[in-house]
Design a protein around this motif. Structure first.
Motif, mmCIF file in Angstrom:
data_model
loop_
_atom_site.group_PDB
_atom_site.id
_atom_site.type_symbol
_atom_site.label_atom_id
_atom_site.label_comp_id
_atom_site.label_asym_id
_atom_site.label_seq_id
_atom_site.Cartn_x
_atom_site.Cartn_y
_atom_site.Cartn_z
ATOM 1 N N UNK A 279 -5.827 18.451 23.626
ATOM 2 C CA UNK A 279 -5.660 19.052 22.310
ATOM 3 C C UNK A 279 -6.365 18.174 21.288
ATOM 4 N N UNK A 280 -7.138 18.803 20.431
ATOM 5 C CA UNK A 280 -7.866 18.090 19.383
ATOM 6 C C UNK A 280 -7.534 18.707 18.031
ATOM 7 N N UNK B 43 2.688 24.080 20.124
ATOM 8 C CA UNK B 43 3.158 25.205 20.947
ATOM 9 C C UNK B 43 3.507 26.414 20.090
ATOM 10 N N UNK B 44 4.069 26.159 18.932
ATOM 11 C CA UNK B 44 4.448 27.265 18.053
ATOM 12 C C UNK B 44 3.307 27.651 17.110
ATOM 13 N N UNK B 45 2.152 27.045 17.285
ATOM 14 C CA UNK B 45 0.949 27.311 16.476
ATOM 15 C C UNK B 45 1.218 27.117 14.983
ATOM 16 N N UNK C 6 7.364 16.076 18.597
ATOM 17 C CA UNK C 6 7.283 16.951 17.429
ATOM 18 C C UNK C 6 5.898 17.585 17.337
ATOM 19 N N UNK C 7 4.863 16.818 17.592
ATOM 20 C CA UNK C 7 3.507 17.381 17.563
ATOM 21 C C UNK C 7 3.353 18.456 18.636
ATOM 22 N N UNK C 8 3.940 18.226 19.811
ATOM 23 C CA UNK C 8 3.899 19.220 20.882
ATOM 24 C C UNK C 8 4.569 20.517 20.436
ATOM 25 N N UNK D 225 -5.073 23.429 15.637
ATOM 26 C CA UNK D 225 -5.553 22.562 16.715
ATOM 27 C C UNK D 225 -6.549 23.317 17.597
ATOM 28 N N UNK D 226 -7.215 22.565 18.482
ATOM 29 C CA UNK D 226 -8.218 23.122 19.389
ATOM 30 C C UNK D 226 -7.920 22.656 20.802
#
Length: 131
Positions: A86-87, A72-74, A66-68, A78-79
């Motif tokens: 990814x941070x 991915x869909x912004x 879910x986090x991915x 995140x950085x």
């Protein structure tokens, strides 16, 4: 031969001392250990400004997939400083959570108030009965 007997006697005494110390040790229950670890983790999260994806998953209690999808869909801030890792900034994550606030409707507020009033009345009645 005499030296070996002395060494064995010393070892026996040391083993006896160790056994006494082990018996004196307090047994810590697994639940207490789990609770302490949870408190330590919470303290770590509160002191860190930047979190990894694994830490965000634990913090938000969501799966990595879910986090991915969110990254991915912004849809989550995140950085990616070097393109792969990814941070997440903790302040931005908290702000992001707060943007998804659910406002209660008038009906649900009224039902909540009536439930609270009913529970307060029940508590008062119980306290009077106990007296």
């Amino acid at each position: 031969m005499a030296k070996k007997k002395i060494d064995v006697a010393i070892l026996e005494k040391r083993i006896d001392l160790l056994e006494m110390q082990v018996r004196d040790m307090k047994v810590i229950e697994p639940n207490a250990i789990d609770e302490r670890l949870k408190n330590i983790e919470e303290a770590l999260y509160s002191s860190k400004e930047m979190l990894t994806s694994k830490e965000v998953c634990q913090y938000l209690d969501i799966s990595q997939s879910l986090l991915y999808k969110l990254t991915c869909s912004a849809r989550i801030p995140h950085y990616k400083p070097r393109g792969k890792m990814v941070y997440f900034e903790k302040k931005e994550i908290i702000k992001w959570i707060k943007t998804h606030h659910v406002i209660m409707s008038d009906e649900s507020e009224e039902s909540l108030e009536s439930e609270l009033n009913d529970s307060e009345n029940n508590e008062e009645t119980t306290q009077k009965e106990q007296r």
